[in-house]
Scaffold this motif. Structure first.
Motif, PDB file in Angstrom:
ATOM      1  N   LYS A  99       0.054  -4.325  -1.039  1.00 48.46           N
ATOM      2  CA  LYS A  99      -0.986  -5.525  -1.210  1.00 48.46           C
ATOM      3  C   LYS A  99      -2.251  -4.578  -0.913  1.00 48.46           C
ATOM      4  CE  LYS A  99      -3.662  -9.305   1.110  1.00 48.46           C
ATOM      5  NZ  LYS A  99      -3.532 -10.810   2.062  1.00 48.46           N
ATOM      6  N   THR A 100      -2.945  -5.036  -2.126  1.00 43.94           N
ATOM      7  CA  THR A 100      -4.455  -4.312  -2.805  1.00 43.94           C
ATOM      8  C   THR A 100      -5.081  -4.471  -2.032  1.00 43.94           C
ATOM      9  OG1 THR A 100      -3.070  -4.234  -5.068  1.00 43.94           O
ATOM     10  CG2 THR A 100      -5.163  -3.308  -4.428  1.00 43.94           C
ATOM     11  N   TYR A 101      -5.766  -3.449  -1.334  1.00 45.40           N
ATOM     12  CA  TYR A 101      -7.466  -4.362  -0.357  1.00 45.40           C
ATOM     13  C   TYR A 101      -8.579  -3.393  -1.576  1.00 45.40           C
ATOM     14  CZ  TYR A 101      -5.041  -6.113   3.446  1.00 45.40           C
ATOM     15  OH  TYR A 101      -4.272  -6.798   3.957  1.00 45.40           O
ATOM     16  N   PRO A 102      -9.172  -4.292  -2.091  1.00 46.46           N
ATOM     17  CA  PRO A 102     -10.065  -4.137  -3.179  1.00 46.46           C
ATOM     18  C   PRO A 102     -11.074  -2.674  -1.978  1.00 46.46           C
ATOM     19  CG  PRO A 102     -10.697  -6.542  -2.942  1.00 46.46           C
ATOM     20  CD  PRO A 102      -9.692  -5.828  -2.073  1.00 46.46           C
ATOM     21  N   GLY A 103     -11.225  -1.605  -3.080  1.00 43.49           N
ATOM     22  CA  GLY A 103     -11.838  -0.744  -2.606  1.00 43.49           C
ATOM     23  C   GLY A 103     -10.706   0.723  -2.204  1.00 43.49           C
ATOM     24  N   TYR A 107      -4.260   3.471  -8.416  1.00 43.10           N
ATOM     25  CA  TYR A 107      -3.787   3.012 -10.135  1.00 43.10           C
ATOM     26  C   TYR A 107      -3.557   1.839 -10.577  1.00 43.10           C
ATOM     27  CZ  TYR A 107      -3.098   8.468 -10.375  1.00 43.10           C
ATOM     28  OH  TYR A 107      -2.918   9.713  -9.898  1.00 43.10           O
ATOM     29  N   TYR A 108      -3.731   1.560  -9.274  1.00 44.72           N
ATOM     30  CA  TYR A 108      -2.763  -0.460  -9.598  1.00 44.72           C
ATOM     31  C   TYR A 108      -4.314  -1.202  -8.884  1.00 44.72           C
ATOM     32  CZ  TYR A 108       1.258   1.732 -10.960  1.00 44.72           C
ATOM     33  OH  TYR A 108       2.016   2.843 -11.192  1.00 44.72           O
ATOM     34  N   LYS A 109      -4.074  -2.729  -9.541  1.00 41.32           N
ATOM     35  CA  LYS A 109      -4.984  -3.423  -8.266  1.00 41.32           C
ATOM     36  C   LYS A 109      -4.018  -4.367  -8.731  1.00 41.32           C
ATOM     37  CE  LYS A 109      -9.884  -3.037 -11.079  1.00 41.32           C
ATOM     38  NZ  LYS A 109      -9.897  -2.950 -12.382  1.00 41.32           N
ATOM     39  N   VAL A 232       6.390   1.352 -10.843  1.00 45.77           N
ATOM     40  CA  VAL A 232       6.132   1.858 -11.406  1.00 45.77           C
ATOM     41  C   VAL A 232       4.825   1.669 -13.143  1.00 45.77           C
ATOM     42  CG1 VAL A 232       4.821   4.500 -11.744  1.00 45.77           C
ATOM     43  CG2 VAL A 232       6.836   4.076  -9.899  1.00 45.77           C
ATOM     44  N   GLN A 233       5.850   1.002 -13.204  1.00 41.48           N
ATOM     45  CA  GLN A 233       5.647   0.764 -14.931  1.00 41.48           C
ATOM     46  C   GLN A 233       4.710  -0.812 -15.370  1.00 41.48           C
ATOM     47  OE1 GLN A 233       8.526   1.566 -18.329  1.00 41.48           O
ATOM     48  NE2 GLN A 233       6.820   2.827 -18.547  1.00 41.48           N
ATOM     49  N   GLY A 257       2.978   3.691  -2.117  1.00 41.98           N
ATOM     50  CA  GLY A 257       1.729   4.421  -3.111  1.00 41.98           C
ATOM     51  C   GLY A 257       0.810   3.879  -3.935  1.00 41.98           C
ATOM     52  N   LEU A 258       2.079   2.625  -4.383  1.00 42.40           N
ATOM     53  CA  LEU A 258       1.374   1.513  -5.211  1.00 42.40           C
ATOM     54  C   LEU A 258      -0.256   1.110  -4.501  1.00 42.40           C
ATOM     55  CD1 LEU A 258       3.887  -0.917  -6.284  1.00 42.40           C
ATOM     56  CD2 LEU A 258       3.085   1.345  -7.243  1.00 42.40           C
ATOM     57  N   VAL A 259      -0.506   1.064  -3.661  1.00 48.00           N
ATOM     58  CA  VAL A 259      -1.284  -0.079  -2.749  1.00 48.00           C
ATOM     59  C   VAL A 259      -2.204   1.032  -2.391  1.00 48.00           C
ATOM     60  CG1 VAL A 259      -0.425  -2.121  -3.413  1.00 48.00           C
ATOM     61  CG2 VAL A 259       0.292  -0.805  -0.603  1.00 48.00           C
TER      62      VAL A 259
END
Ligand code: NAD
Length: 362
Positions: A99-103, A107-109, A232-233, A257-259
């Motif tokens: 999961k993305t945490y802002p900050g 490369y991804y949001k 990745v895409q 790696g995405l996050v």
């Protein structure tokens, strides 16, 4: 309610991140009595055993553990203690949210994926035959008899078992997890076009089980090589991935790696009755004792643990504190800085302190 939880610090960076996570969990005020137990190189030094029975007994008794990473030497010596813990305790499902945490630099949001990895079978089952041994040569001859395929003399052999039983168990788990957690889609990932009798079986079973859930959860299939490219895409196209053991292991690191990397990727190993929470990352031996690595993955594993023991409010507070510290970007470890050499980065302990300060409002 008081909880008794087994704490296995592990080795390498394990004790540092485990201590950071424990302190952050304690700061939420949840009443936990920690039972500290050893596994890995420290346990070996103390007891001559890498995985003492008392450690397993403690998890069986307490039902829940928080565990730091443990080293596995490549190609020699003992098999993985981590894998042994999962096998011994029948922790068949490995759940790894990405999961993305802002900050976080990435490369991804807005990534929000969950890997559900089968934890008991596949090439990870540890059924291996060493190059040059008599048994291995006998096995090679037998295989050649039955399959009409030639195997070079002196080969090493690893066996890949995939059963209907274990596949049904993990795929059902994935669908039930999806429903409980309001997810929309499950993608089953295999290499069924090549490994027809193992991955092919996994896919066949997954298709059959998906039919019981058509009204509730979307189901789709992908091949693992193509999945690596698609993640990745266009990672936003995916929601939950359910995979055999080895692909789950590899794609977990890809999703980390995405996050933002291994420093922020938590995980849970779950059985019918027992649960062991641990980060995706390993023991990163080169950073041992340096107070350098990111404690977030271990702390977020603690968030998953708090949810598991139904301490959701504490879990929310801890997760929000982590989010705030990361998004402010001040008291974070080197890996969360735009430049890892940024002298303003802090250590493991100091990042945990910043998270604790957010929880306690200091
Ligand atoms: P690793 O995850 O330990 O480290 C790889 C790299 O990722 C590190 O060098 C570092 O750059 C980065 N990293 C890892 N954790 C980090 C953190 N908390 N903060 C910041 N950066 C971090 O992988 P490895 O070097 O391949 O494995 C080391 C040992 O750990 C091996 O023996 C391996 O078998 C074992 N391992 C254990 C577990 C486990 O305990 N469940 C999982 C994976 C690997």
């Amino acid at each position: 309610m008081k909880h008794k939880i087994t704490l296995i610090p592990g080795d390498g960076i394990g004790p540092e991140v485990a201590e950071a996570a424990k302190r952050c969990i304690q700061a939420t005020g949840v009443d936990i009595e920690w039972e500290k137990m050893y596994a890995g190189s420290d346990a070996f030094k103390e007891t001559g055993n890498l995985l003492p029975q008392e450690t397993l007994e403690s998890v069986r008794k307490n039902k829940v553990a928080l565990k730091g990473p443990i080293v596995t030497p490549i190609g020699e010596g003992f098999r993985s203690v981590n894998v042994a813990i999962r096998h011994e305790l029948d922790l068949f499902a490995c759940v790894r949210p990405a999961k993305t945490y802002p900050g976080v630099k990435s490369y991804y949001k807005d990534i929000d994926l969950v890997i559900i990895r089968e934890n008991s079978e596949d090439l990870y089952a540890g059924i291996e035959f060493e190059q040059g041994k008599d048994d291995t040569e006998k096995l090679i001859k037998d295989i050649e008899k039955y399959s009409a395929k030639k195997i070079h003399q002196g080969s090493g052999i690893s066996i890949k078992p995939i059963s209907e039983f274990a596949t049904q168990r993990i795929v059902k788990f994935a669908f039930e997890y999806a429903i409980k957690n309001n997810r929309r889609k499950i993608t089953v990932v295999t290499k069924a076009n090549i490994m027809k009798f193992t991955d092919g079986l996994f896919l066949k079973v997954a298709r059959a089980i998906s039919k019981q859930y058509t009204q509730k959860i979307q189901f789709e299939e992908a091949l693992v090589d193509n999945m690596a490219m698609q993640l990745v895409q266009k990672p936003h196209n995916f929601d939950i991935l359910v995979l055999p053991n080895l692909y789950g292991d590899i794609l977990s690191d890809l999703c980390a790696g995405l996050v933002g990397g291994l420093g922020v990727a938590p995980g849970a190993n779950l059985g019918d009755d027992l649960a062991v929470f641990e980060a995706v990352h390993g023991s990163a031996p080169k950073y041992k004792g340096l107070n350098k690595v990111n404690p977030t993955a271990m702390i977020l594993s603690g968030v998953l643990m708090l949810r598991h023991i139904k301490e959701d409010k504490a879990a929310d507070r801890l997760e929000n504190a982590v989010k705030e510290v990361i998004s402010e970007g001040r008291f974070v470890t080197y890996d969360l800085k735009a430049d890892p050499k940024d002298p303003s980065c802090v250590g493991t302990k100091e990042m945990a302190d910043a998270i604790i300060n957010k929880i306690t409002g200091r």
